[in-house]
Design a protein around this motif. Structure first.
Motif, PDB file in Angstrom:
ATOM      1  N   SER A 133       0.836  -1.214   0.000  1.00 55.61           N
ATOM      2  CA  SER A 133       0.000   0.000   0.000  1.00 55.61           C
ATOM      3  C   SER A 133       0.863   1.254   0.000  1.00 55.61           C
ATOM      4  O   SER A 133       0.541   2.240  -0.663  1.00 55.61           O
ATOM      5  CB  SER A 133      -0.933   0.013   1.217  1.00 55.61           C
ATOM      6  OG  SER A 133      -1.816  -1.081   1.167  1.00 55.61           O
ATOM      7  N   GLN A 144      -7.761   0.305  -0.033  1.00 53.82           N
ATOM      8  CA  GLN A 144      -8.157  -0.856   0.749  1.00 53.82           C
ATOM      9  C   GLN A 144      -9.479  -0.565   1.476  1.00 53.82           C
ATOM     10  O   GLN A 144     -10.365  -1.392   1.521  1.00 53.82           O
ATOM     11  CB  GLN A 144      -7.040  -1.116   1.770  1.00 53.82           C
ATOM     12  CG  GLN A 144      -6.778  -2.542   2.073  1.00 53.82           C
ATOM     13  CD  GLN A 144      -5.374  -2.733   2.686  1.00 53.82           C
ATOM     14  OE1 GLN A 144      -4.491  -1.891   2.574  1.00 53.82           O
ATOM     15  NE2 GLN A 144      -5.175  -3.856   3.325  1.00 53.82           N
ATOM     16  N   ASP A 183      -6.305  -1.657  -4.468  1.00 53.36           N
ATOM     17  CA  ASP A 183      -5.655  -2.206  -3.281  1.00 53.36           C
ATOM     18  C   ASP A 183      -6.639  -3.140  -2.573  1.00 53.36           C
ATOM     19  O   ASP A 183      -7.584  -2.690  -1.927  1.00 53.36           O
ATOM     20  CB  ASP A 183      -5.226  -1.058  -2.363  1.00 53.36           C
ATOM     21  CG  ASP A 183      -4.247  -1.521  -1.283  1.00 53.36           C
ATOM     22  OD1 ASP A 183      -4.105  -2.735  -1.086  1.00 53.36           O
ATOM     23  OD2 ASP A 183      -3.632  -0.648  -0.631  1.00 53.36           O
ATOM     24  N   GLU A 184      -6.446  -4.426  -2.731  1.00 52.26           N
ATOM     25  CA  GLU A 184      -7.319  -5.458  -2.156  1.00 52.26           C
ATOM     26  C   GLU A 184      -8.800  -5.221  -2.415  1.00 52.26           C
ATOM     27  O   GLU A 184      -9.605  -5.188  -1.488  1.00 52.26           O
ATOM     28  CB  GLU A 184      -7.072  -5.587  -0.653  1.00 52.26           C
ATOM     29  CG  GLU A 184      -5.698  -6.130  -0.352  1.00 52.26           C
ATOM     30  CD  GLU A 184      -5.532  -6.465   1.117  1.00 52.26           C
ATOM     31  OE1 GLU A 184      -6.454  -7.078   1.688  1.00 52.26           O
ATOM     32  OE2 GLU A 184      -4.489  -6.130   1.682  1.00 52.26           O
TER      33      GLU A 184
HETATM   34 MG   LIG Z   1      -2.068  -2.744   2.374  1.00 53.69          MG
END
Ligand SMILES: [Mg+2]
Ligand SMILES: Nc1ncnc2c1ncn2[C@@H]1O[C@H](COP(=O)(O)OP(=O)(O)OP(=O)(O)O)[C@@H](O)[C@H]1O
Length: 507
Positions: A45, A89, A168-169
């Motif tokens: 990240s 995220q 991000d995810e």
């Molecule tokens: Mg992360």
């Protein structure tokens, strides 16, 4: 495909006490889907936040070349203007605003000085079509499920003419079909010339979609693997991520000594007056001493609501039915009473009710059981430090110190703090809601090992999980929840992924 659209060269970034990235090099080719993987806290990240200008030029060393030119971003706006969009995220939409307001927030369509709402709604509709999302652009974002919110974030990115999309995810909180749709969309965008960087802990997903994969470990680039050369294999990825071979994803365990029924729920019906609907109907289930019982089902089937209704009912649902602990009828008006009675609940949403992000690691770990470290009502800070250090070591929580604010930990390490917090309560019944969401393979193994140890000591665990392999790998018994009802019950030896899915979807 040998045209790099992005080169990040020799990137180093430090936070107080941590070198999050150390001389990282990362190259993305035009029109590829490039996955970025690595353990919790590896620096994924952070690298993407540097790319998007969250950490501006001067905050790190190294260079960024995008679209053939050296880039110096002072903020997110600069990277956006260059054609880079990042989806974090934790989603960043405004729940109270409508879909179209969210899509064009920050780059409103104006006619002179006033916003042209008709045009905005029409353009929003086009963007929704691009991401194949069939919702009315005038509904509020808070009324949509996570999968749809995710697609709206992407629609927002597309509305800004994006060249490089960073996710991000994105699928960590999505169910199987929403995740699948998202991957299909990424492939589709690739055909239309959009390059993507995808961060994910779901290796199956990485294997199915990546053109190339870069592995980070402890702030270093370990390698970049090419799927078209057959290099992207699960065991290879795991080995590079954790630095050693892991053959078993689920730890071996001794046969469990399962005792008598300790917790039982009878004819439990839950009415949510805020939406005017019965959300759970006639739920019956029980848990024995030393047993792991799973609640399987699709997202939205009502499992989290069930856990909340049992755990002190913080949402003030209207409840009917009975709950028994050791054959004694119990009922809680507040989570505090549930904790006192011996229940604990690790929530799926660590940002909402799990953790106090601005407090530090040790405060969060001891939060739910201050009594255990207090002398006459005053917290004994030596003891607090000792306890927190113990959990930090046993769960492998990656943080420069236990005085670090939870806010500054990586997503997966926040989840570990949340697990530690409830372990410290040492409950009799531990409810784990999606306990390994966003957690890397190595840490998953650690959490599973701890679960095994806890039930060996006589604790009972109720696990809510959307990962079928995890359910089959860890539980003794499984209840399948579907549309607010129990659709079936089976022992793990009777169960299979197909049987569970069938009950979860066709009830
Ligand atoms: Mg992360
Ligand atoms: N704002 C911050 N202040 C201090 N340390 C930070 C901050 N942000 C990240 N870190 C630290 O930098 C390291 C890398 O964190 P990062 O969030 O990039 O990891 P990650 O690879 O994304 O992990 P995860 O898979 O858990 O999301 C970690 O050790 C983390 O604790």
């Amino acid at each position: 495909m040998n045209n790099p659209i992005l080169e990040m060269n020799h990137i180093t970034k430090e936070f107080p006490g941590v070198r999050a990235l150390d001389d990282v090099c990362f190259t993305v080719q035009e029109k590829e889907i490039h996955c970025l993987v690595g353990e919790n806290g590896a620096g994924k990240s952070t690298l993407m936040k540097i790319l998007s200008g969250v950490y501006p030029h001067g905050d790190y060393s190294g260079e960024i070349i995008f679209d053939g030119e050296q880039q110096i971003y002072a903020n997110i706006r600069d990277s956006k203007n260059a054609g880079i969009a990042i989806i974090y995220q934790e989603l960043a939409l405004v729940p109270e605003l409508t879909v179209y307001e969210n899509i064009f927030l920050g780059h409103e369509i104006k006619n002179g000085f006033v916003i042209d709402w008709n045009e905005t709604i029409q353009r929003a509709t086009e963007m929704l079509k691009k991401v194949k999302l069939d919702v009315n652009p005038t509904v509020k974002v808070k009324d949509l499920g996570l999968g749809k919110q995710q697609l709206i974030e992407i629609a927002k990115a597309l509305s800004m003419d994006v060249k490089l999309l960073i996710l991000d995810e994105p699928t960590s909180a999505l169910n199987e079909s929403d995740s699948e749709n998202l991957l299909i969309l990424l492939r589709d965008l690739k055909k239309h010339g959009v390059t993507s960087v995808l961060i994910s802990h779901k290796l199956k997903e990485v294997i199915s979609i990546a053109d190339r994969v870069t592995v980070l470990r402890d702030g270093h680039t370990i390698c970049t693997l090419d799927a078209h050369q057959g290099e992207v294999l699960e065991n290879v990825l795991i080995k590079h991520m954790v630095g050693r071979e892991i053959n078993n994803i689920y730890p071996d365990r001794a046969p469990r000594q399962i005792g008598e029924t300790i917790f039982e729920v009878k004819d439990w019906t839950v009415y949510d007056s805020s939406i005017g609907r019965t959300i759970l109907q006639d739920i019956n289930f029980n848990v024995r001493e030393g047993e792991i019982v799973s609640l399987a089902g699709l997202m939205g089937s009502g499992r989290t609501e069930l856990a909340l209704s049992l755990f002190g009912n913080p949402k003030n649902y209207i409840l009917h039915g009975d709950m028994f602990l050791d054959d004694k009828k119990i009922g809680f008006k507040h989570p505090e009473q549930a904790i006192k009675a011996g229940l604990a609940y690790v929530t799926e949403d660590r940002k909402g009710n799990g953790l106090i992000l601005i407090q530090d690691v040790k405060q969060n770990i001891t939060l739910a059981n201050l009594r255990a470290i207090a002398d006459g009502g005053v917290v004994n800070s030596n003891e607090e430090v000792m306890v927190a250090n113990e959990y930090r070591d046993s769960l492998g929580i990656k943080t420069p110190s236990i005085e670090q604010r939870v806010l500054n930990l990586s997503g997966g390490n926040q989840q570990k703090v949340s697990v530690a917090k409830w372990l410290f309560v040492n409950p009799r019944i531990l409810i784990l809601d999606e306990p390994t969401r966003g957690i890397d393979v190595g840490a998953k193994y650690e959490i599973y090992t701890i679960m095994n140890r806890l039930v060996e000591q006589g604790m009972s665990i109720i696990m809510i999980s959307s990962e079928l392999p995890e359910i089959l790998g860890m539980s003794d018994r499984i209840y399948i929840v579907s549309s607010g009802k129990i659709a079936g019950e089976m022992t793990t030896s009777e169960a299979s992924q197909e049987k569970i899915m069938q009950l979860a979807t066709n009830y």
